[in-house]
Enzyme design. Structure first.
Site: not given
Ligand code: BES
Ligand code: ZN
Ligand code: ZN
Length: 475
Positions: A242, A254, A329
């Site tokens: 990724k 975020k 994803r």
């Molecule tokens: N890049 C993040 C996941 C992440 C979180 C990486 C903490 C490193 C440290 C990913 O793209 C994301 O934001 N995932 C979300 C998905 C959700 C919106 C379904 C998550 O895990 O909160």
């Molecule tokens: Zn991400």
């Molecule tokens: Zn994300």
């Protein structure tokens, strides 16, 4: 700069580290009675690392605790303690003495010291005073030059991965990371092909293009390949990483304070794939392996994707976007779908994919799942323990498939809150047609606080694990 690890006799007044298992072993060190009494006192107090200032040099006596359940990891961590003393005393070299012909233990101690010596910053003041460990000498009757070279290459590759993860997006956008792969390939002998936005459009990478819509920088898709003539496998292994060079969350920005601060690390999977390709090529492993890196930033630009949008992916599946922060994803799915064309023996993807993986097991391990055989998983898990880049296999029951069904598209990019790392994996599974392991490295990829020899920031997780795994497959 990485310290050079060399095989040589230790000089008389060099700093030395020796591993012993009992007090008797000390007889080989020509210590005087005062020194022996001092050491005995520490041994009686059950100390496992004894630091002796011999005035012209330091002597580190490392007690290997054979009964500990992870001897090699405890040696790597003692390597970190030794490094801290060297740094505190401003000593630039150290010799690791292998008195008893213990290859693995000696290399683990040297590895722990060398991996601890990593530093990364953009400070312009005091540069010349910054401490650097320049050389780690290994004195051994049994360890070969080749083993030392291999270790140097592994440490070098971990450093490459850490540097990439630690570099912020203003210095590493999607084009920069592609350029980096080209340059690294030229150094290490693997080939690279970079697909630009026009080619990505022609390939109908709807996920990568969708995430990229909020960005002013074009996406890239890079293919690395190492194919030596003596490769043991006929069907290639494929790695997918990724490469979200920064994840703002997109329109679903975020929110919790601080949650954006470390999101330069969201290309950690790509960085680990690049580091692994480098380690394999530098050490000329006889395997055919391909590395795929889809790269873009994820931003809430004027034309950014929004919830409700429908993307058509590389394999033709339609995806309802319900959260633009579940972008990983989307870009991974296209790359994973593209991997089908290689008819691979095995595909392993690495991604900082979900906060849910971090919630489940913290920074101490990688969440794994997928469709590869139990034997393949068992091998990866064993290599995880050997390198201390542990993988814990999560369930992958068909029940979870329910959670990514969409009312109006084939699937949606949002699962349930519960089991969020598994629904993310289930999403990716829709694009695979081969034995596959998904590794969610969101926890261990980036450390907020210093974690022994792994350091603070990018850890380089994945490189040592996958090098060990593919070395095993190349035999
Ligand atoms: N890049 C993040 C996941 C992440 C979180 C990486 C903490 C490193 C440290 C990913 O793209 C994301 O934001 N995932 C979300 C998905 C959700 C919106 C379904 C998550 O895990 O909160
Ligand atoms: Zn991400
Ligand atoms: Zn994300």
């Amino acid at each position: 700069m990485q310290p050079t690890i060399i095989k040589a006799q230790a000089l008389d007044n060099s700093n030395k580290a020796v591993i012993i298992s009992k007090a008797d072993d000390l007889s080989q060190l020509s210590l005087n009675s005062n020194e022996l009494a001092y050491i005995q006192g520490k041994l009686d107090a059950d100390k496992k690392l004894i630091t002796l200032n011999q005035l012209s040099n330091f002597l580190f006596i490392v007690l290997s605790d054979k009964d500990g359940n992870d001897e090699l990891e405890s040696l790597r961590k003692k390597g970190n303690s030794i490094f801290k003393t060297l740094k505190g005393e401003d000593l630039n070299t150290v010799s690791v003495l292998d008195l008893k012909g213990c290859t693995q233990s000696t290399l683990a101690l040297a590895e722990g010291i060398a991996l601890s010596a990593y530093s990364f910053n953009y400070k312009t003041e005091g540069k010349e005073k910054e401490f650097a460990l320049t050389e780690v000498t290994v004195q051994s009757e049994v360890i070969t030059e080749d083993q030392i070279t291999e270790l140097n290459h592994i440490v070098d590759s971990v450093y490459i991965t850490r540097d990439l993860v630690n570099t912020p997006v203003d210095r590493l956008n999607a084009t920069d990371i592609a350029d980096f792969m080209v340059a690294q390939g030229q150094k290490d002998g693997f080939t690279t092909e970079v697909l630009n936005k026009t080619k990505i459009e022609a390939l109908k990478f709807g996920g990568l293009l969708g995430v990229n819509k909020g960005s002013i920088d074009p996406p890239t898709f890079t293919i690395m390949e190492w194919k030596p003539e003596n490769a043991k496998n006929t069907k290639p292994y494929v790695l997918v990483g990724k490469g979200v060079v920064f994840d703002t969350g997109g329109i679903n920005l975020k929110t919790p304070p601080g949650s954006l601060d470390t999101m330069k690390c969201d290309m950690g999977g790509a960085a680990s794939v690049i580091g692994t390709m480098a380690a394999i090529a530098k050490n000329k492993l006889p395997i055919h392996i391909i590395g795929l890196v889809p790269a873009t930033d994820n931003r809430p630009g004027e034309n950014a994707i929004v919830p409700g949008d429908i993307l058509t992916m590389h394999n033709g599946l339609t995806v309802e976007v319900l959260n633009t922060d579940a972008e990983g994803r989307l870009i991974m799915a296209d790359a994973i779908s593209y991997a089908n064309k290689y008819e691979p023996e095995l595909v392993i993807d690495l991604a900082t994919l979900t906060g849910s993986a971090v919630m489940a097991i913290g920074e101490y391990g990688t969440v794994g799942m997928g469709t590869a055989s139990d034997a393949t998983f068992a091998q990866l898990e064993a290599d995880g323990y050997a390198t201390h880049e542990r993988v814990v296999r999560f369930p992958f029951w068909s029940d979870y498939d329910e959670l990514i069904k969409s009312d109006i598209a084939d699937i949606k990019n949002l699962g349930s809150r519960e089991g969020g790392s598994i629904t993310a994996g289930k999403f990716l599974a829709k694009f695979t047609n081969y034995p596959w392991i998904h590794l969610d490295i969101a926890g261990p990829s980036f450390h907020l606080k210093k974690s022994s020899y792994r350091g603070k920031g990018g850890s380089g997780v994945g490189v040592r694990l996958l090098y060990q795994f593919f070395k095993g497959l190349s035999k």
